[in-house]
Design a protein around this motif. Sequence first.
Motif, PDB file in Angstrom:
ATOM      1  N   GLY A 108       0.826  -1.193   0.000  1.00 47.12           N
ATOM      2  CA  GLY A 108       0.000   0.000   0.000  1.00 47.12           C
ATOM      3  C   GLY A 108       0.863   1.246   0.000  1.00 47.12           C
ATOM      4  O   GLY A 108       2.077   1.150  -0.141  1.00 47.12           O
ATOM      5  N   PRO A 109       0.305   2.414   0.135  1.00 51.14           N
ATOM      6  CA  PRO A 109      -1.131   2.600   0.292  1.00 51.14           C
ATOM      7  C   PRO A 109      -1.866   2.362  -1.031  1.00 51.14           C
ATOM      8  O   PRO A 109      -1.322   2.552  -2.102  1.00 51.14           O
ATOM      9  N   TYR A 110      -3.125   1.943  -0.890  1.00 51.20           N
ATOM     10  CA  TYR A 110      -3.971   1.669  -2.045  1.00 51.20           C
ATOM     11  C   TYR A 110      -5.160   2.629  -2.053  1.00 51.20           C
ATOM     12  O   TYR A 110      -5.744   2.907  -1.009  1.00 51.20           O
ATOM     13  N   ASP A 111      -5.516   3.068  -3.247  1.00 55.95           N
ATOM     14  CA  ASP A 111      -6.678   3.933  -3.418  1.00 55.95           C
ATOM     15  C   ASP A 111      -7.978   3.136  -3.408  1.00 55.95           C
ATOM     16  O   ASP A 111      -9.043   3.691  -3.191  1.00 55.95           O
ATOM     17  N   ALA A 112      -7.862   1.837  -3.641  1.00 46.55           N
ATOM     18  CA  ALA A 112      -9.013   0.932  -3.557  1.00 46.55           C
ATOM     19  C   ALA A 112      -8.525  -0.432  -3.097  1.00 46.55           C
ATOM     20  O   ALA A 112      -7.509  -0.931  -3.595  1.00 46.55           O
ATOM     21  N   VAL A 113      -9.240  -1.015  -2.146  1.00 40.60           N
ATOM     22  CA  VAL A 113      -8.981  -2.377  -1.683  1.00 40.60           C
ATOM     23  C   VAL A 113     -10.292  -3.136  -1.807  1.00 40.60           C
ATOM     24  O   VAL A 113     -11.320  -2.705  -1.275  1.00 40.60           O
ATOM     25  N   VAL A 114     -10.244  -4.254  -2.533  1.00 39.78           N
ATOM     26  CA  VAL A 114     -11.429  -5.066  -2.795  1.00 39.78           C
ATOM     27  C   VAL A 114     -11.175  -6.481  -2.307  1.00 39.78           C
ATOM     28  O   VAL A 114     -10.083  -7.025  -2.509  1.00 39.78           O
ATOM     29  N   CYS A 115     -12.182  -7.061  -1.689  1.00 45.91           N
ATOM     30  CA  CYS A 115     -12.106  -8.469  -1.288  1.00 45.91           C
ATOM     31  C   CYS A 115     -13.499  -9.065  -1.411  1.00 45.91           C
ATOM     32  O   CYS A 115     -14.436  -8.594  -0.771  1.00 45.91           O
ATOM     33  N   GLN A 116     -13.613 -10.088  -2.245  1.00 44.69           N
ATOM     34  CA  GLN A 116     -14.890 -10.766  -2.449  1.00 44.69           C
ATOM     35  C   GLN A 116     -14.767 -12.239  -2.104  1.00 44.69           C
ATOM     36  O   GLN A 116     -13.868 -12.915  -2.570  1.00 44.69           O
ATOM     37  N   ARG A 117     -15.690 -12.702  -1.299  1.00 49.51           N
ATOM     38  CA  ARG A 117     -15.844 -14.120  -0.996  1.00 49.51           C
ATOM     39  C   ARG A 117     -14.656 -14.723  -0.245  1.00 49.51           C
ATOM     40  O   ARG A 117     -14.421 -15.923  -0.326  1.00 49.51           O
ATOM     41  N   GLY A 129      -5.720  -0.687   7.092  1.00 54.02           N
ATOM     42  CA  GLY A 129      -4.443   0.004   7.214  1.00 54.02           C
ATOM     43  C   GLY A 129      -3.731   0.235   5.898  1.00 54.02           C
ATOM     44  O   GLY A 129      -2.843   1.075   5.809  1.00 54.02           O
ATOM     45  N   LEU A 130      -4.123  -0.486   4.866  1.00 48.64           N
ATOM     46  CA  LEU A 130      -3.503  -0.333   3.547  1.00 48.64           C
ATOM     47  C   LEU A 130      -4.131   0.781   2.716  1.00 48.64           C
ATOM     48  O   LEU A 130      -3.619   1.130   1.659  1.00 48.64           O
ATOM     49  N   LEU A 131      -5.230   1.337   3.193  1.00 47.61           N
ATOM     50  CA  LEU A 131      -5.926   2.374   2.426  1.00 47.61           C
ATOM     51  C   LEU A 131      -5.175   3.694   2.447  1.00 47.61           C
ATOM     52  O   LEU A 131      -4.713   4.148   3.491  1.00 47.61           O
ATOM     53  N   ALA A 132      -5.099   4.315   1.289  1.00 49.13           N
ATOM     54  CA  ALA A 132      -4.585   5.682   1.174  1.00 49.13           C
ATOM     55  C   ALA A 132      -5.636   6.624   1.755  1.00 49.13           C
ATOM     56  O   ALA A 132      -6.801   6.237   1.913  1.00 49.13           O
ATOM     57  N   PRO A 133      -5.274   7.862   2.066  1.00 50.74           N
ATOM     58  CA  PRO A 133      -6.300   8.833   2.467  1.00 50.74           C
ATOM     59  C   PRO A 133      -7.407   8.893   1.412  1.00 50.74           C
ATOM     60  O   PRO A 133      -7.126   8.921   0.212  1.00 50.74           O
ATOM     61  N   SER A 134      -8.641   8.823   1.846  1.00 51.88           N
ATOM     62  CA  SER A 134      -9.834   8.797   0.983  1.00 51.88           C
ATOM     63  C   SER A 134      -9.953   7.513   0.178  1.00 51.88           C
ATOM     64  O   SER A 134     -10.785   7.421  -0.728  1.00 51.88           O
ATOM     65  N   GLY A 176     -27.734 -14.299   3.133  1.00 52.15           N
ATOM     66  CA  GLY A 176     -26.475 -15.016   3.312  1.00 52.15           C
ATOM     67  C   GLY A 176     -25.240 -14.283   2.837  1.00 52.15           C
ATOM     68  O   GLY A 176     -24.188 -14.890   2.633  1.00 52.15           O
ATOM     69  N   GLU A 177     -25.351 -12.969   2.659  1.00 53.98           N
ATOM     70  CA  GLU A 177     -24.228 -12.176   2.167  1.00 53.98           C
ATOM     71  C   GLU A 177     -24.165 -10.848   2.923  1.00 53.98           C
ATOM     72  O   GLU A 177     -25.186 -10.274   3.270  1.00 53.98           O
ATOM     73  N   ALA A 178     -22.948 -10.378   3.161  1.00 54.72           N
ATOM     74  CA  ALA A 178     -22.735  -9.063   3.766  1.00 54.72           C
ATOM     75  C   ALA A 178     -21.819  -8.261   2.855  1.00 54.72           C
ATOM     76  O   ALA A 178     -20.807  -8.776   2.375  1.00 54.72           O
ATOM     77  N   ASN A 179     -22.202  -7.004   2.605  1.00 56.96           N
ATOM     78  CA  ASN A 179     -21.409  -6.096   1.777  1.00 56.96           C
ATOM     79  C   ASN A 179     -21.083  -4.850   2.579  1.00 56.96           C
ATOM     80  O   ASN A 179     -21.913  -4.370   3.352  1.00 56.96           O
ATOM     81  N   LEU A 180     -19.894  -4.334   2.354  1.00 58.08           N
ATOM     82  CA  LEU A 180     -19.496  -3.078   2.975  1.00 58.08           C
ATOM     83  C   LEU A 180     -18.723  -2.254   1.957  1.00 58.08           C
ATOM     84  O   LEU A 180     -17.823  -2.774   1.287  1.00 58.08           O
ATOM     85  N   VAL A 181     -19.087  -0.989   1.835  1.00 61.63           N
ATOM     86  CA  VAL A 181     -18.329  -0.029   1.046  1.00 61.63           C
ATOM     87  C   VAL A 181     -18.019   1.117   2.005  1.00 61.63           C
ATOM     88  O   VAL A 181     -18.930   1.699   2.598  1.00 61.63           O
ATOM     89  N   ALA A 182     -16.733   1.405   2.186  1.00 57.62           N
ATOM     90  CA  ALA A 182     -16.331   2.425   3.156  1.00 57.62           C
ATOM     91  C   ALA A 182     -15.143   3.204   2.614  1.00 57.62           C
ATOM     92  O   ALA A 182     -14.399   2.719   1.763  1.00 57.62           O
ATOM     93  N   ARG A 183     -14.970   4.404   3.135  1.00 57.32           N
ATOM     94  CA  ARG A 183     -13.881   5.269   2.686  1.00 57.32           C
ATOM     95  C   ARG A 183     -13.018   5.672   3.880  1.00 57.32           C
ATOM     96  O   ARG A 183     -13.537   5.972   4.958  1.00 57.32           O
ATOM     97  N   ALA A 184     -11.710   5.694   3.665  1.00 56.73           N
ATOM     98  CA  ALA A 184     -10.778   6.163   4.688  1.00 56.73           C
ATOM     99  C   ALA A 184     -10.885   7.683   4.790  1.00 56.73           C
ATOM    100  O   ALA A 184     -11.307   8.354   3.845  1.00 56.73           O
ATOM    101  N   ALA A 185     -10.487   8.195   5.914  1.00 64.88           N
ATOM    102  CA  ALA A 185     -10.530   9.639   6.127  1.00 64.88           C
ATOM    103  C   ALA A 185      -9.552  10.347   5.201  1.00 64.88           C
ATOM    104  O   ALA A 185      -8.525   9.792   4.812  1.00 64.88           O
ATOM    105  N   GLU A 186      -9.896  11.581   4.855  1.00 64.78           N
ATOM    106  CA  GLU A 186      -8.982  12.438   4.105  1.00 64.78           C
ATOM    107  C   GLU A 186      -7.915  12.946   5.052  1.00 64.78           C
ATOM    108  O   GLU A 186      -8.179  13.133   6.237  1.00 64.78           O
ATOM    109  N   VAL A 187      -6.756  13.189   4.534  1.00 64.65           N
ATOM    110  CA  VAL A 187      -5.720  13.830   5.336  1.00 64.65           C
ATOM    111  C   VAL A 187      -5.918  15.323   5.190  1.00 64.65           C
ATOM    112  O   VAL A 187      -5.975  15.845   4.075  1.00 64.65           O
ATOM    113  N   ARG A 188      -6.052  16.003   6.310  1.00 59.51           N
ATOM    114  CA  ARG A 188      -6.252  17.456   6.264  1.00 59.51           C
ATOM    115  C   ARG A 188      -4.979  18.139   6.691  1.00 59.51           C
ATOM    116  O   ARG A 188      -4.314  17.734   7.635  1.00 59.51           O
ATOM    117  N   ARG A 189      -4.655  19.195   5.991  1.00 63.35           N
ATOM    118  CA  ARG A 189      -3.422  19.935   6.297  1.00 63.35           C
ATOM    119  C   ARG A 189      -3.726  21.211   7.003  1.00 63.35           C
ATOM    120  O   ARG A 189      -4.682  21.821   6.967  1.00 63.35           O
TER     121      ARG A 189
END
Length: 189
Positions: A108-117, A129-134, A176-189
């Motif tokens: 990382g950091p990664y702008d998108a992390v995907v995991c299915q099944r 922890g591998l997510l980039a800001p946003s 029988g399925e759970a989905n989550l779409v979430a975003r990491a916080a932006e880094v503010r200066r």
Amino acid sequence: MAGGDRERWDARHRAVEQAGPAAGPMPPDALRGREHLVPGGGRALDVACGRGSVAVWLAARGFTVDAVDVSEVALAGGADLAERRGVGDRVRWWAHDLDAGLPAACTGPYDAVVCQRFRDPALYPVLAGLLAPSGLLVLTVLSEVDDAPGVFRARPGELADAFGGLSVLDHRERDGEANLVARAAEVRR
């Protein structure tokens, strides 16, 4: 994961391969109809990528993708799909036992992390922890909701609880399925 599991997944992917060509590129299940949430490129990680339909979809959207799966047969199918779609140079394929964590090169950091099944609660903090800001996290796992409990199934509320530190954009549990779409916080200066 035991060698027997790797052989089982290779056999499953071989059978799919014999039935016909790999499915074309497609967004992760949790993003269907919400593709606009995906950033316009950057780095992406596809965990348990299977035959690469999501990894190739991400690469076609401008991402450089690290795609990880235990099955070398699946990864070969993904690499073939990427070549046929003209994005073979945008995806790195990693044969790796996810029960041992992620490959050392997937830092990382990664702008998108995907995991299915693929469900491993021990990996949840690693993925966040591998997510980039946003950065965008997209997960789909089997769930006990509207189905029977089981070792591979998330308990009700598991994903929302595990990723409470992220901004949850969508969370669904049903059939029988759970989905989550979430975003990491932006880094503010």
